[in-house]
Write an enzyme that holds these catalytic residues in place. Structure first.
Site, PDB file in Angstrom:
ATOM      1  N   ARG A 286       0.859  -1.182   0.000  1.00 56.40           N
ATOM      2  CA  ARG A 286       0.000   0.000   0.000  1.00 56.40           C
ATOM      3  C   ARG A 286       0.894   1.230   0.000  1.00 56.40           C
ATOM      4  O   ARG A 286       1.980   1.219   0.580  1.00 56.40           O
ATOM      5  CB  ARG A 286      -0.878   0.049   1.251  1.00 56.40           C
ATOM      6  CG  ARG A 286      -1.774  -1.143   1.502  1.00 56.40           C
ATOM      7  CD  ARG A 286      -2.606  -0.840   2.745  1.00 56.40           C
ATOM      8  NE  ARG A 286      -3.478  -1.939   3.120  1.00 56.40           N
ATOM      9  CZ  ARG A 286      -3.429  -2.568   4.280  1.00 56.40           C
ATOM     10  NH1 ARG A 286      -2.509  -2.235   5.177  1.00 56.40           N
ATOM     11  NH2 ARG A 286      -4.279  -3.529   4.566  1.00 56.40           N
ATOM     12  N   CYS A 287       0.408   2.303  -0.568  1.00 50.32           N
ATOM     13  CA  CYS A 287       1.184   3.550  -0.466  1.00 50.32           C
ATOM     14  C   CYS A 287       1.234   4.032   0.978  1.00 50.32           C
ATOM     15  O   CYS A 287       2.155   4.758   1.362  1.00 50.32           O
ATOM     16  CB  CYS A 287       0.585   4.624  -1.370  1.00 50.32           C
ATOM     17  SG  CYS A 287      -1.153   4.988  -1.052  1.00 50.32           S
ATOM     18  N   THR A 288       0.260   3.629   1.788  1.00 49.74           N
ATOM     19  CA  THR A 288       0.221   4.026   3.197  1.00 49.74           C
ATOM     20  C   THR A 288       0.822   2.972   4.131  1.00 49.74           C
ATOM     21  O   THR A 288       0.696   3.089   5.354  1.00 49.74           O
ATOM     22  CB  THR A 288      -1.219   4.320   3.630  1.00 49.74           C
ATOM     23  OG1 THR A 288      -2.033   3.170   3.351  1.00 49.74           O
ATOM     24  CG2 THR A 288      -1.779   5.533   2.922  1.00 49.74           C
TER      25      THR A 288
END
Length: 516
Positions: A286-288
Site C-alpha cells: 500500500r502507499c500508506t
C-alpha cells in the site's frame, strides 16, 4: 475461466491490439490465467481522449442532480456485484478476500457520498462593494480528465477519481494498471451500465510507456485538461514535468515511507497490533504501508518483542482463506522486493519469519497456509536497528518489510518521522494529548492517526501527501472537487452605468481624531 479484454472507447470495445497482448495470471496460483488483454498504442490513447472531448459538453449540460443519479446507480450496481468483484480482486492481484470486500465497499461509500454532491455543487453569492451590483461564483467542470492508476487498489482508488470527476461534469479517459486488466474491464462495465453516455468514460488497456507517449500527444493536441496519477514518486515526477509544460497541475498521489511513532506511555499491545496491520496488511503493498516504527528507547525492547511475536504467528498464504496477507501482486513486485533485501546492513537485526525473500518449499514459512510454490509469496521481514543514515530508512520498500528505529526524545522522533522526505501517512501511539497534538503540528504527512494504523482511509476525508508523496492535491470528500472543477466568478451590474471597482464606491465618514 480466461477472458479477453480490450480498450473501450466511445462505448465500443476495440478488436485490435496495436500494443501487443498481455496475459494476466493469478499471483496466488500462477497456472491460473485470469485474462488476456489486447493492448493499445499511443494513437489509441489519443483516440480515447478525442472521444471524451466530443462527449464532455453534452455530459456537462446534463443537470448535476441527474449526474448524481448516475453515480447512485453505479453504487447500487457495485453493491449488487460486490462478491463477484471482490473475488476478481483476490484472483487477479492476490488481495485477501476480506480486504477485497472492504475495497469494493469503498466504491459504494464513495458513490453514496458523491450522489448528494450533485445537489450541492454550490457556488456562492458574494456582496459587492458597489450599489446595484451582485457577485457570484460557480464551479465549472474542467473538461477531459486522464486518470492513470496503480494495481494495489485496482477498483477503490480508480473510483476516488472517476466518481467525482464524472459527477462534476467531466469526461474521463482511464488507464488501469496493466497487470489488472480484468478488473479494469469489470469496473468500466459497472460504470457504463450505471447510465453513462457513450464516450463519457473511456478505458485504455496499455503499458506505462505507451500511456506516457499517448498522454504527451493528447496534451499537445489540447485534448486533456486534467491528469490524475497514482503510482511511484519517480513516475509522478515525470508526469508533473509533462503537465507543467502545458501549464497544468496534475493530481499526484505517490509513494510513502510512513512512520509510526511509539511513545513511552503507549499501549504496547495496541501499538504492536497497529504495526502488524500497517506494515504487513496487503503484503506491505500500500502507499500508506508502514515504513519505519520509531520507538522510544525506554520501551523499544518490549515493543519489539510483542511486534515480533505477532508477525511470527501471523497466518500468510492463500488469499481466499483467513490470512494476514497473500502473494505479491505481480512477478515484478516480488523480484523488486527480493532486491530490496540487499539494503539490509551489518548493524541490522532481522526478525519476523523462518527465512527471508520468497517463501517456497525449500525456504519455508512456519504455518504457511496453502502451497507456497504455487504463487508469489514472500516472508515478512522486520529490520531492527535502522538509523537515519540507512538506505532502508530513505527508500520506499513496496512489500512486507518494516524497519524499527529508536529515539531518545520527542524532537528526535519528529526528525525521524520527516527526514526521508516523504509525507503521505503517519501514526503516533500515545495516551498524552499534548504529544499527539504536537506530533500533528510538526509531522509533514498529509494524514495522521493517533492510536491507529498508518492505513485505512475513509471515503469522506481528504487523502493525499506532501513532498515526495505528492504535490499537495487531495482526493476524497469535498476536497477532491477542487481537482475536477474550476471556479468561475460572475459580476452582474444593473446600475445602468459603468461602475469602476475600488473607485466608484461609497465612503463611510469617520472622526478618527475622536478620543475618550
Amino acid at each position: 475461466m480466461t477472458s479477453t479484454v480490450a480498450s473501450i472507447i466511445g462505448g465500443v470495445a476495440r478488436a485490435d491490439a496495436p500494443g501487443g497482448r498481455l496475459t494476466s495470471t493469478n499471483p496466488a496460483r500462477l497456472d491460473d490465467v485470469v485474462a488476456e488483454a489486447l493492448l493499445a498504442d499511443p494513437a489509441t490513447f489519443v483516440a480515447a481522449c478525442r472521444a471524451a472531448k466530443d462527449a464532455q459538453a453534452g455530459w456537462a449540460a446534463t443537470p448535476a442532480p441527474v449526474r448524481g443519479r448516475a453515480i447512485q446507480q453505479i453504487g447500487r450496481l457495485v453493491e449488487a456485484n460486490a462478491e463477484a468483484l471482490a473475488r476478481l480482486v483476490t484472483r487477479e492481484i492476490g488481495k485477501p478476500y476480506a480486504e477485497s470486500l472492504g475495497e469494493v465497499q469503498e466504491i459504494v461509500d464513495t458513490c453514496d457520498f458523491f450522489l448528494g454532491e450533485g445537489r450541492r455543487l454550490y457556488g456562492q453569492t458574494v456582496p459587492s462593494e458597489m450599489r446595484d451590483k451582485q457577485l457570484f461564483t460557480f464551479r465549472n467542470p474542467i473538461g477531459v480528465a486522464a486518470i492513470v492508476t496503480a494495481g494495489n487498489f485496482p477498483v477503490a482508488v480508480p473510483a476516488w477519481y472517476l466518481v467525482p470527476a464524472l459527477l462534476c461534469g467531466n469526461a474521463v479517459v482511464w488507464k488501469p494498471a496493466e497487470y489488472a486488466p480484468a478488473l479494469g474491464e469489470a469496473l468500466t462495465q459497472l460504470f457504463l451500465h450505471g447510465g453513462l453516455p457513450a464516450g463519457v468514460l473511456n478505458t485504455v488497456q496499455a503499458d506505462g510507456q505507451t500511456t506516457f507517449e499517448g498522454l504527451s500527444q493528447a496534451l499537445e493536441a489540447g485534448l486533456v485538461d486534467k491528469v490524475g496519477f497514482t503510482g511511484s514518486s519517480s513516475v509522478g515526477v515525470r508526469i508533473g514535468e509533462l503537465c507543467g509544460r502545458h501549464l497544468q497541475s496534475p493530481c499526484l498521489e505517490l509513494g510513502g515511507k510512513n512512520p509510526l511513532v511509539v511513545m513511552p506511555d503507549a499501549d504496547l499491545d495496541l501499538a504492536a497490533e497497529g504495526a502488524l496491520f500497517s506494515g504487513f496488511g496487503t503484503a506491505g503493498q500500500r502507499c500508506t504501508s508502514l515504513g519505519t516504527v520509531i520507538v522510544h528507547e525506554a520501551v523499544h525492547d518490549e515493543f519489539l518483542r510483542r511486534f515480533v511475536a505477532r508477525v511470527e504467528a501471523a497466518p500468510i498464504g492463500d488469499p481466499m482463506r483467513d490470512v494476514l496477507y497473500g502473494p505479491m501482486i505481480h512477478e515484478r513486485f516480488a523480484q523488486r522486493f527480493v532486491g530490496w533485501l540487499d539494503v539490509i546492513e551489518g548493524h541490522h537485526r532481522i526478525h519476523g519469519s523462518t527465512g527471508t525473500g520468497r517463501i517456497t518449499a525449500d525456504n519455508p514459512r512456519n504455518g504457511f497456509v496453502g502451497d507456497p510454490d504455487a504463487g508469489l509469496y514472500c516472508h515478512p521481514t522486520i529490520v531492527d536497528g535502522v538509523t537515519a543514515k540507512d538506505e532502508l530508512y530513505r527508500t520506499e520498500t513496496f512489500g512486507p518489510i518494516v524497519g524499527v528505529a529508536s529515539f531518545a526524545d520527542f524532537d528526535e522522533a519528529v526528525e525521524l518521522a520527516n527526514g526521508h522526505g516523504y509525507g503521505l501517512s503517519s501514526a503516533i501511539y500515545t495516551n498524552d494529548p499534548a504529544a499527539a497534538f504536537r506530533f500533528r503540528e510538526r509531522v509533514t504527512a498529509g494524514m495522521v492517526s493517533v492510536n491507529n494504523s498508518t492505513t485505512g482511509a475513509e471515503a469522506h476525508l481528504p487523502f493525499g501527501g506532501n513532498g515526495k508523496s505528492g504535490n499537495g492535491s487531495r482526493q476524497s470528500g469535498l476536497w477532491v472537487l477542487d481537482q475536477f472543477t474550476r471556479w468561475q466568478s460572475l459580476n452582474w451590474d444593473y446600475a445602468g452605468k459603468l461602475q469602476k471597482a475600488q473607485m466608484d464606491t461609497d465612503d463611510v465618514a469617520a472622526d478618527l481624531d475622536f478620543r475618550l
